[in-house]
Design an enzyme around this catalytic site. Sequence first.
Site, PDB file in Angstrom:
ATOM      1  N   ASN A 119       6.004   6.302  13.464  1.00 31.72           N
ATOM      2  CA  ASN A 119       5.080   7.188  12.761  1.00 31.72           C
ATOM      3  C   ASN A 119       3.870   7.570  13.591  1.00 31.72           C
ATOM      4  O   ASN A 119       3.014   8.329  13.130  1.00 31.72           O
ATOM      5  CB  ASN A 119       4.569   6.528  11.481  1.00 31.72           C
ATOM      6  CG  ASN A 119       5.685   6.140  10.540  1.00 31.72           C
ATOM      7  OD1 ASN A 119       5.785   4.983  10.149  1.00 31.72           O
ATOM      8  ND2 ASN A 119       6.541   7.087  10.189  1.00 31.72           N
ATOM      9  N   PHE A 166       3.288   3.629  -1.516  1.00 36.19           N
ATOM     10  CA  PHE A 166       4.050   4.097  -2.674  1.00 36.19           C
ATOM     11  C   PHE A 166       5.287   4.848  -2.201  1.00 36.19           C
ATOM     12  O   PHE A 166       5.217   5.714  -1.323  1.00 36.19           O
ATOM     13  CB  PHE A 166       3.173   5.016  -3.528  1.00 36.19           C
ATOM     14  CG  PHE A 166       3.849   5.537  -4.764  1.00 36.19           C
ATOM     15  CD1 PHE A 166       4.267   4.672  -5.762  1.00 36.19           C
ATOM     16  CD2 PHE A 166       4.064   6.896  -4.935  1.00 36.19           C
ATOM     17  CE1 PHE A 166       4.896   5.142  -6.904  1.00 36.19           C
ATOM     18  CE2 PHE A 166       4.678   7.387  -6.080  1.00 36.19           C
ATOM     19  CZ  PHE A 166       5.092   6.506  -7.068  1.00 36.19           C
ATOM     20  N   ASN A 211       7.625  -5.483   4.743  1.00 35.51           N
ATOM     21  CA  ASN A 211       6.587  -4.476   4.540  1.00 35.51           C
ATOM     22  C   ASN A 211       7.157  -3.068   4.641  1.00 35.51           C
ATOM     23  O   ASN A 211       6.410  -2.091   4.622  1.00 35.51           O
ATOM     24  CB  ASN A 211       5.463  -4.668   5.560  1.00 35.51           C
ATOM     25  CG  ASN A 211       4.089  -4.742   4.921  1.00 35.51           C
ATOM     26  OD1 ASN A 211       3.944  -4.524   3.720  1.00 35.51           O
ATOM     27  ND2 ASN A 211       3.083  -5.021   5.712  1.00 35.51           N
ATOM     28  N   GLU A 236       4.431  12.942   9.419  1.00 37.71           N
ATOM     29  CA  GLU A 236       4.687  11.502   9.502  1.00 37.71           C
ATOM     30  C   GLU A 236       5.287  11.087  10.836  1.00 37.71           C
ATOM     31  O   GLU A 236       5.818   9.982  10.978  1.00 37.71           O
ATOM     32  CB  GLU A 236       5.610  11.088   8.356  1.00 37.71           C
ATOM     33  CG  GLU A 236       5.058  11.386   6.979  1.00 37.71           C
ATOM     34  CD  GLU A 236       4.081  10.325   6.478  1.00 37.71           C
ATOM     35  OE1 GLU A 236       4.373   9.131   6.600  1.00 37.71           O
ATOM     36  OE2 GLU A 236       3.013  10.709   5.959  1.00 37.71           O
ATOM     37  N   LEU A 281       0.798  -1.228   0.000  1.00 38.28           N
ATOM     38  CA  LEU A 281       0.000   0.000   0.000  1.00 38.28           C
ATOM     39  C   LEU A 281       0.830   1.278   0.000  1.00 38.28           C
ATOM     40  O   LEU A 281       0.283   2.348  -0.234  1.00 38.28           O
ATOM     41  CB  LEU A 281      -0.927   0.005   1.228  1.00 38.28           C
ATOM     42  CG  LEU A 281      -1.924  -1.155   1.323  1.00 38.28           C
ATOM     43  CD1 LEU A 281      -2.598  -1.149   2.689  1.00 38.28           C
ATOM     44  CD2 LEU A 281      -2.963  -1.059   0.209  1.00 38.28           C
ATOM     45  N   HIS A 321      11.173   8.231   4.635  1.00 35.84           N
ATOM     46  CA  HIS A 321      11.277   8.929   5.916  1.00 35.84           C
ATOM     47  C   HIS A 321      12.747   9.146   6.238  1.00 35.84           C
ATOM     48  O   HIS A 321      13.616   8.357   5.819  1.00 35.84           O
ATOM     49  CB  HIS A 321      10.646   8.116   7.055  1.00 35.84           C
ATOM     50  CG  HIS A 321       9.161   8.009   6.991  1.00 35.84           C
ATOM     51  ND1 HIS A 321       8.474   6.861   7.335  1.00 35.84           N
ATOM     52  CD2 HIS A 321       8.220   8.912   6.643  1.00 35.84           C
ATOM     53  CE1 HIS A 321       7.178   7.058   7.193  1.00 35.84           C
ATOM     54  NE2 HIS A 321       7.000   8.289   6.760  1.00 35.84           N
ATOM     55  N   CYS A 379      11.692   1.711  12.950  1.00 36.63           N
ATOM     56  CA  CYS A 379      10.292   1.974  12.617  1.00 36.63           C
ATOM     57  C   CYS A 379       9.353   1.464  13.699  1.00 36.63           C
ATOM     58  O   CYS A 379       8.281   2.014  13.920  1.00 36.63           O
ATOM     59  CB  CYS A 379       9.917   1.307  11.293  1.00 36.63           C
ATOM     60  SG  CYS A 379      10.597   2.104   9.829  1.00 36.63           S
ATOM     61  N   ARG A 418      -2.865   4.771   6.172  1.00 32.78           N
ATOM     62  CA  ARG A 418      -2.345   5.338   7.409  1.00 32.78           C
ATOM     63  C   ARG A 418      -3.124   6.580   7.835  1.00 32.78           C
ATOM     64  O   ARG A 418      -3.163   6.918   9.027  1.00 32.78           O
ATOM     65  CB  ARG A 418      -0.859   5.643   7.271  1.00 32.78           C
ATOM     66  CG  ARG A 418      -0.036   4.424   6.882  1.00 32.78           C
ATOM     67  CD  ARG A 418       1.238   4.293   7.661  1.00 32.78           C
ATOM     68  NE  ARG A 418       1.035   4.133   9.095  1.00 32.78           N
ATOM     69  CZ  ARG A 418       2.018   3.964   9.976  1.00 32.78           C
ATOM     70  NH1 ARG A 418       3.283   3.947   9.549  1.00 32.78           N
ATOM     71  NH2 ARG A 418       1.777   3.827  11.255  1.00 32.78           N
TER      72      ARG A 418
END
Length: 442
Positions: A110, A23, A362, A174, A21, A248, A368, A138
């Site tokens: 995030n 991009f 993912n 973000e 999902l 990021h 993260c 998100r």
Amino acid sequence: MESVEVNFDGLIGPSHNFAGLAFGNLASTRFAHRPSSPKQGALQGLEKMKLLHQLGVPQGILPPLRRPDFNTLKQLGFSGTHKDIIEQAAATDMALLASCYSASSMWTANAATVTPSVDSQDNRVHFTAANLISQFHRSIEPPATTKMLKAVFGDPRYFCHHPSLPAHPDWADEGAANHTRLCHNNRDKGISIFVYGKAKQSKVMPTTFPARQSLEACQAIARSHGLAPNHTLFLQQAPEAIDQGVFHNDVICVGHQQVLFYHQDAFYDEAELVEFIAQHTQTQPYHLIRVETGQVSLKNAVSSYLFNSQIVINQAGEYVLIAPHNCAINEQVNHYINQLIKDASNPINQVHFVNLDQSMNNGGGPACLRLRVRLTPEEIQATNPNCMFNEDKYLELKACIEQYYPDELTEAKLKDPRLLSQLDLAYTQIGKILGVAELYDH
């Protein structure tokens, strides 16, 4: 007052799936539509938490958001029972259904931007849940994320929760993935480095992938959190790095206490960073570890997630790198790390490689999965005690994951309403273990 940085990891949720999902996130795209294993992913994440706990790093746990998000599906016109809604959405728009099943809240870097009480004007810890508007799956998270953060950090005497910024590209936010705090010690005010990809008054932009973080969002958060302007830097990402998959800043830069570890191609104007750090160098210098392209190419940095490692301080006061095991199998990156930990001129002298394949496939590595929250002893006492990691909590969560999490999720299983019963059992048990049952009420 003395404080410690508590590492709050997101518990990987039972609906973790590879829908591709995001991009601009190369790993997410590469592994799209393959079978995932929520059970394996959650156990891998739990083992990372245990490792940090054993190293002496204060460790917390942030609960996953409940999925699928039926509120969004109802808002988009699907109706009836939960079974009806799943069947309608699957027949109409499978990508939409996958978005509403997404367990991406596990990447708690995030989730929000956090300011410790020593840095804020009112001496409280400040949280602003990220609006995450760059990706639909998100963008539906912020209300539930705010509720989750309040369930963990609830006492208003110590914690201040701000609403997410307006859901508009001008304020695209973000979270802590684009914010790094450095400090000389555990008592005094630190410095904040906000990294953005776009600004209204700048024509410096990537051309292949979108810039997700805006300067204006960074400035708004710094204002609302009461950060001192002379302790705050707003630094632009290099657009070429974004175009090579650095969606990021935490894919190309990581910092902890006195150490900032970054690639030479991370920033549009590196001189701004060097000057800012020089202004705040006191008797104890900050250590800038700059990795040159000849040492690690940008391509290898992104594919290995070298800079999505964590830097922590163990019980002996030593700096330790927590790196994804992709770094061990990438020849150039592994060679660099071996040289790094042998180099006495920088404080990092240990490395632990961790297996986080389910998260990595993912697009999310060790950094993260965690939200850094610096807390005083009183603030720790005010934090939900059920969300603090210990050996008993580890065993409870491990048993829950092994009993209730799916071994495998495919697109076909997301379409099957029978999955809902298994997810409900998992969330109910997680709510009990972490003391946040209210997050999972229907």
